[in-house]
Scaffold this motif. Structure first.
Motif, mmCIF file in Angstrom:
data_model
loop_
_atom_site.group_PDB
_atom_site.id
_atom_site.type_symbol
_atom_site.label_atom_id
_atom_site.label_comp_id
_atom_site.label_asym_id
_atom_site.label_seq_id
_atom_site.Cartn_x
_atom_site.Cartn_y
_atom_site.Cartn_z
ATOM 1 N N PHE A 27 0.841 -1.207 0.000
ATOM 2 C CA PHE A 27 0.000 0.000 0.000
ATOM 3 C C PHE A 27 0.873 1.251 0.000
ATOM 4 O O PHE A 27 0.565 2.238 -0.664
ATOM 5 N N ARG B 298 -3.117 2.021 8.261
ATOM 6 C CA ARG B 298 -4.532 2.202 8.550
ATOM 7 C C ARG B 298 -5.391 1.390 7.575
ATOM 8 O O ARG B 298 -6.346 0.725 7.970
ATOM 9 N N LEU B 299 -5.039 1.433 6.284
ATOM 10 C CA LEU B 299 -5.779 0.663 5.281
ATOM 11 C C LEU B 299 -5.667 -0.827 5.585
ATOM 12 O O LEU B 299 -6.650 -1.566 5.499
ATOM 13 N N TYR C 180 -5.049 -2.372 8.482
ATOM 14 C CA TYR C 180 -5.828 -2.780 9.665
ATOM 15 C C TYR C 180 -7.323 -2.665 9.407
ATOM 16 O O TYR C 180 -8.116 -3.426 9.957
ATOM 17 N N TYR C 181 -7.698 -1.720 8.555
ATOM 18 C CA TYR C 181 -9.116 -1.642 8.184
ATOM 19 C C TYR C 181 -9.540 -2.948 7.499
ATOM 20 O O TYR C 181 -10.552 -3.561 7.849
ATOM 21 N N LEU C 182 -8.737 -3.374 6.514
ATOM 22 C CA LEU C 182 -9.084 -4.592 5.775
ATOM 23 C C LEU C 182 -9.077 -5.809 6.692
ATOM 24 O O LEU C 182 -9.894 -6.721 6.533
ATOM 25 N N LEU C 183 -8.147 -5.821 7.660
ATOM 26 C CA LEU C 183 -8.062 -6.972 8.569
ATOM 27 C C LEU C 183 -9.354 -7.158 9.358
ATOM 28 O O LEU C 183 -9.661 -8.253 9.813
#
Lengths: 196, 196
Positions: B11, B24-25, B27-30
């Motif tokens: 990313f 952040r992206l 952990y968002y997807l996780l």
């Protein structure tokens, strides 16, 4: 152009990425070699396939139990409770903590319908039950209204077990400027002032 | 945690996405269902597998020739020359253009070592050669120093062929404010002023 549109739509689902940024990312990738695009796809697949919650602490991990729960070098008498797995990385970066973790996977939020049953509270209490080696629980939920309420809720559950319950200190951020700090933070810094 | 780190690194390669946003992206997807993560991966694969440059105009497309080159409803007597395939989408959104396109895939930039040979100039001239139905070429390169230089360069190549060469008008952007417009834009707006 369906493939281009699809990719832009998928990017636009991500937080903080609007329609224009999604298109910019898509067109950026279109100019890169296909193998570079596939590398991002493979990284996503790896995460989707391999990452799961640690059965002990709730941390996101490839191996279960996670690196912290399975490490013989971590101190099992201290447990740090955080809202999200990403908070663990922030604490680990300090290099100042050597205990174990417990991830709530959220915070109490009556407005969003998130109560204790929606969080990893039962598993936390199980870890603190009979035969537990935990002597201190650090409540490291966020210094927000909801994080605070979550901490108070957990404190009331944990203190009766005779376990020490602590909370991360609040005060002026290092490198911050008194002039620009908000009143609540200054009030907390005053209340928590220490002898020099 | 290798999979998480890998995804964050991928990313972070994207333009405008720094280390923190990448995390952040990730952990968002996780926190999303694995299938949602895989949907983004599939969209990336589709783009890597299926998108290529149109052999006629250089537009990025799944089908060759692209939708514009293969459409019987587009006017083949007008050709709009743009720097990037993404510029086509911007022009199409106006709904005011019905001719064909040609994508240079860049702009002249001596400092970056980008000359005519690095751009789709030869294929452009081939389209304008003997038997061509093109009567007007709109040079829609960006209103920047390099876009301007590219337009002047192409003008000198194309005008001798007896083809009309035009450039998108420059002036005050609609909805803009004279007070905040830069001097060069105002100067261009003055020079290009029209009878009411």
């Amino acid at each position: 152009m369906a493939a281009i549109e699809d990719l832009a739509s998928e990017f636009a689902r991500l937080p903080g990425i609007g329609r224009k940024t999604a298109l910019r990312l898509t067109y950026y990738l279109l100019k890169r070699p296909p193998d570079e695009i596939r590398r991002l796809a493979r990284a996503l697949d790896a995460v989707a396939d391999r990452i799961r919650a640690c059965s002990q602490c709730g941390n996101l991990t490839e191996s279960d139990p996670c690196v912290y729960c399975s490490s013989p070098r971590r101190d099992p008498s201290i447990l740090c409770v955080v809202e999200e797995a990403s908070d663990i990385a922030a604490i680990e970066r300090t290099g100042e903590y050597n205990g174990l973790y417990h991830v709530l996977a959220g915070r109490l939020s009556p407005l969003e319908g998130i109560g204790p049953a929606e969080l990893n509270v039962a598993s936390l209490m199980a870890r603190l039950g009979n035969g537990s080696r935990v002597r201190e629980v650090i409540l490291a939920t966020n210094p927000s209204v909801e994080g605070e309420a979550t901490a108070v809720y957990l404190q009331k559950l944990i203190q009766p077990l005779g376990i020490r319950v602590t909370r991360l200190a609040r005060g002026l951020p290092v490198g911050g400027d008194l002039e620009y700090a908000d009143g609540v933070t200054i009030a907390q810094a005053l209340a928590g002032r220490r002898e020099m």
